[in-house]
Design an enzyme around this catalytic site. Structure first.
Site, PDB file in Angstrom:
ATOM      1  N   GLY A 131       0.822  -1.196   0.000  1.00  0.00           N
ATOM      2  CA  GLY A 131       0.000   0.000   0.000  1.00  0.00           C
ATOM      3  C   GLY A 131       0.859   1.251   0.000  1.00  0.00           C
ATOM      4  CB  CYS A 132       0.231   4.664  -1.266  1.00  0.00           C
ATOM      5  SG  CYS A 132      -1.430   4.959  -0.649  1.00  0.00           S
ATOM      6  CG  PHE A 133      -0.964   6.130   4.115  1.00  0.00           C
ATOM      7  CD1 PHE A 133      -0.246   7.309   4.309  1.00  0.00           C
ATOM      8  CD2 PHE A 133      -2.334   6.224   3.975  1.00  0.00           C
ATOM      9  CE1 PHE A 133      -0.877   8.546   4.341  1.00  0.00           C
ATOM     10  CE2 PHE A 133      -2.985   7.451   4.012  1.00  0.00           C
ATOM     11  CZ  PHE A 133      -2.256   8.608   4.194  1.00  0.00           C
ATOM     12  CB  ALA A 134       1.959  -0.007   3.749  1.00  0.00           C
TER      13      ALA A 134
END
Length: 322
Positions: A131-134
């Protein structure tokens, strides 16, 4: 040439994936599947591709004609597709949704954060893109986990651009609401937290701390700017050495001593990391482009690894400037 197919070609991440792949020297784009857009030119949806290609969307699935399949589908759809279709035996798959990021019995997908799992990715057939935030948060914390330094609660604030909400208009993503505005969403319970914790525990088996994560919606289109705070007794110079040592083989992560800005990474596959110490508090700042390093750029990075290419091929993208 690597022959590529894409399922779910109409979203923002698919548009960035197309932009990168059409300029990749070792790729031949075979099909882009989108039932709702079948017959329409790619540039009818992704207008930045005008002059780049005359290719059209299709509702066909010529899986036997490709070497790698990218899923740019909604969460849940890639898992459903694989349950309903039989893939060619040697076809490689890169899933940009969250369906296969978490480990469970029978999951054949390798978690596709190259800075964590490069060797496993090179030897795999199925890759689950992070994921992007991850991605932004993990890249800020992995060196600490590697050196067994995550022994207290971690406090994270991260702000993302409106493209993180996807291409479909929503009440919190349209221009008149988003501009000159800021808000939080999913505080403490964001869906990327489990994959972050999973990765940190791989490097630091004793990791059992809480991650207090507050995500923000930002008044800009693209990018993620994250700050992480954790107690740490090590001096700043030693910490910079640990971070640079961890990322010494990674082409896209740059650890810098000067403060960083979001514009330095937008439209690139870079992650910039900056460190500061205030008494026993360590501040880690991380910035990425949510659509590229947080999605499509890492997907192409993973493709390069799967096919034993130099990891930077097709990904030397430049920031937009001012």
């Amino acid at each position: 040439m690597i022959k590529v197919g894409i399922i779910g070609g109409a979203g923002y991440t698919a548009g960035e994936l197309l932009r990168i792949l059409l300029n990749h020297p070792d790729v031949e784009l075979v099909f882009v599947n989108s039932s709702s857009n079948a017959g329409n030119k790619l540039y009818s949806v992704h207008e930045g591709l005008i002059g780049e290609t005359e290719m059209a969307f299709t509702d066909a699935l010529p899986l036997e004609d490709i070497d790698v399949l990218f899923f740019c589908t909604a969460h849940g759809d890639s898992k459903k597709f694989l349950e309903e279709h039989t893939l060619p035996e040697k076809l490689k798959v890169i899933d940009l949704a969250q369906d296969f990021r978490l480990e469970y019995e029978g999951n054949r997908f390798i978690y596709g954060l190259p800075e964590l799992n490069r060797r496993k990715i090179c030897q795999s057939q199925y890759v689950a893109n992070p994921g992007c935030f991850a991605t932004a948060i993990q890249l800020g914390l992995l060196p600490l986990a590697k050196n067994l330094m995550l022994n207290d609660d971690i406090y994270v604030n991260a702000i993302t651009g409106s493209t993180g909400a996807g291409v479909k208009p929503q009440a919190t993503s349209h221009f008149s609401w988003r501009t000159d505005n800021m808000s939080i969403y999913k505080p403490f319970v964001h869906q990327h937290l489990p994959e972050i914790k999973q990765s940190l525990k791989h490097l630091q088996n004793s990791f059992d701390s809480e991650i207090h994560f507050i995500p923000y919606r930002g008044d800009f289109a693209r990018g993620i700017f994250a700050t992480m705070m954790v107690r740490n007794q090590v001096g700043i110079e030693e910490l910079y050495t640990l971070y640079r040592d961890y990322y010494k083989e990674d082409s896209f992560v740059h650890v810098v001593e000067t403060n960083i800005d979001l514009k330095q990474v937008v439209n690139t596959n870079k992650c910039l990391i900056h460190l500061e110490k205030h008494n026993d508090q360590l501040l880690v700042v991380s910035a990425i482009d949510n659509l590229i390093k947080g999605a499509s750029g890492t997907a192409v990075h993973n493709m390069n690894l799967l096919f034993n290419l130099k990891e930077t091929v097709g990904l030397k993208l430049k920031p937009s400037g001012f």
